[in-house]
Design a protein around this motif. Structure first.
Motif, short mmCIF file in Angstrom:
data_model
loop_
_atom_site.label_atom_id
_atom_site.label_comp_id
_atom_site.label_asym_id
_atom_site.label_seq_id
_atom_site.Cartn_x
_atom_site.Cartn_y
_atom_site.Cartn_z
N LEU A 31 11.38 -11.22 -10.01
CA LEU A 31 10.43 -10.29 -10.61
C LEU A 31 9.90 -9.27 -9.60
N VAL A 32 10.20 -9.49 -8.33
CA VAL A 32 9.64 -8.65 -7.27
C VAL A 32 10.02 -7.18 -7.49
N ASN A 33 8.98 -6.32 -7.49
CA ASN A 33 9.21 -4.88 -7.63
C ASN A 33 8.65 -4.09 -6.45
N GLY A 34 8.08 -4.79 -5.47
CA GLY A 34 7.53 -4.14 -4.29
C GLY A 34 6.18 -3.52 -4.49
N ASP A 35 5.64 -3.63 -5.72
CA ASP A 35 4.35 -2.99 -6.03
C ASP A 35 3.38 -4.03 -6.59
N SER A 36 3.49 -4.28 -7.88
CA SER A 36 2.56 -5.23 -8.51
C SER A 36 3.03 -6.68 -8.36
N ILE A 37 4.30 -6.86 -7.98
CA ILE A 37 4.85 -8.19 -7.71
C ILE A 37 5.62 -8.08 -6.40
N LYS A 38 5.18 -8.82 -5.40
CA LYS A 38 5.76 -8.64 -4.06
C LYS A 38 5.68 -9.92 -3.24
N ILE A 39 6.49 -9.94 -2.19
CA ILE A 39 6.43 -11.03 -1.23
C ILE A 39 5.13 -10.89 -0.45
N ASP A 40 4.38 -11.98 -0.35
CA ASP A 40 3.12 -11.96 0.38
C ASP A 40 3.41 -12.08 1.88
N GLY A 41 3.43 -10.94 2.55
CA GLY A 41 3.75 -10.93 3.97
C GLY A 41 2.55 -11.09 4.87
N ASN A 42 1.36 -11.23 4.29
CA ASN A 42 0.14 -11.30 5.09
C ASN A 42 -0.40 -12.71 5.29
N CYS A 43 -0.02 -13.64 4.43
CA CYS A 43 -0.60 -14.98 4.54
C CYS A 43 -0.07 -15.68 5.79
#
Length: 357
Positions: free
Chosen positions: A262-274
């Motif tokens: 579902l990843v679209n880079g905007d509203s659905i994305k990989i959480d790279g900050n956690c």
């Protein structure tokens, strides 16, 4: 050229390694049962290409894991990989006798032997595996998960802590649920939690594969205000998508799509900050749809790929609850809704599919 890198004879779980873009359509596995100094052809099944996994250490290696439908509780003594033209690609074997000949099937006439480099080991181990490009030495057995080391650790479908799960008494944090608690399915039926599994992953380490990072679904990303608040799940966790187009393409209005698709880079994305995440698995008597932060998504579904991804203690707990899983990785039953492959997910997540009702 594709090669077998992992196999569990009892469960029928097999993993092959291939190059990116290598076309394995129509490829099959063949299974053989040993008696005396021969092993006879039992049957065949397709190579499952629905969920390719990129090696965490070498992006030129793609893994495909299958359960090829031959798990009847009997030990399998040899398996062959066959291409779409019926040509034998590879055969490996194991057993207390290290030398025997295969009869029937595409591998008929092949000899399993340490001198041929296709003998994995004796029957005392659950798994047999090797790294891509290496050989079968007769010492490839392991009592632990035999998924390729660079595919480990694999995170099965699960919720991140902080997710609110609907229960008969209102929403509860997933990390506070325990076995014996009640949850509500999407249809409004209360169900008993049979098992809870957890796993905490710390990020920022060089050896930590990036594919373990959670998928962040922002509030309202899937329309109609869903989810009602930001939702974090593992990449393999499957979300319900509902559309009349799904009924046309897949025979069901409601389908399951892995969050990573579902990843679209905007509203659905990989959480790279956690910096860390705690994943929580909720297992019920059968596969169900739960409500997580208002969004329908799946409960844990133990199967050919998810079972080996659990540690040995967790596997033992599941085998005690569901003994059939010990000899048949498909023993828990089918998913409650059609589960889409990557290319099917692209169809389901097209603009028309998401916005139509």
């Amino acid at each position: 050229m594709a090669e077998i890198v992992s196999y569990n004879p009892s469960l029928g779980i097999i993993t092959i390694a291939a190059a990116p873009g290598e076309d394995l359509s129509g490829w099959t596995f063949e299974s053989y049962q040993k008696s005396g100094n021969t092993a006879s052809f039992l049957g065949s099944g397709p190579v499952d290409l629905s969920d390719p996994q990129v090696s965490a250490s070498d992006p030129s290696i793609i893994y495909y894991t299958s359960n090829f439908g031959l798990t009847t509780g009997n030990q399998r003594d040899a398996v062959a990989l066959v291409d779409d033209n019926g040509n034998l690609v590879e055969v490996i074997g194991w057993g207390n006798d290290a030398n025997y000949i295969l009869v029937g099937g595409s591998a008929g006439g092949s000899i399993v032997s340490p001198s041929n480099g296709n003998y994995a080991g004796d029957n005392d181990q659950d798994w047999y595996f090797k790294t891509p490009g290496s050989g079968w030495t007769g010492n490839n057995g392991s009592s632990n998960s035999g998924l390729p080391p660079d595919l480990q650790p694999y995170t099965p479908p699960c919720f991140a802590s902080g997710t609110l799960i609907e229960t008969p008494n209102g929403p509860r944090l997933v990390e506070e649920l325990e076995a014996g608690d009640m949850v509500l399915t999407a249809s409004g039926k209360p169900q008993t939690v049979r098992w809870i599994g957890t796993r905490t992953i710390h990020f920022g380490k060089a050896e930590e594969p990036k594919h373990l990072r959670p998928i962040l679904i922002l509030a309202g990303a899937l329309g109609n205000g869903l989810p009602t608040q930001d939702l974090c799940v593992s990449p393999q966790h499957r979300i319900v998508l509902s559309s009349k187009w799904n009924d046309l393409h897949f025979g069901s209005r409601d389908v399951l799509v892995a969050a990573k698709h579902l990843v679209n880079g905007d509203s659905i994305k990989i959480d790279g900050n956690c910096t860390q995440v705690e994943y929580v698995h909720i297992l019920l008597d059968q596969h169900e749809i739960l409500i997580s932060n208002g969004l329908p998504s799946e409960s844990f579904h133990p199967g050919p790929v998810t079972l080996p991804s659990l540690d040995m203690a967790q596997q033992t707990e599941l085998f005690e609850l569901f003994p059939q899983l010990r000899s048949n990785a498909l023993g828990y039953g089918q998913t409650c809704l059609p589960a889409l492959s990557g290319w099917e997910a692209r169809v389901a997540t097209s603009e028309a599919a998401l916005l139509s009702s």
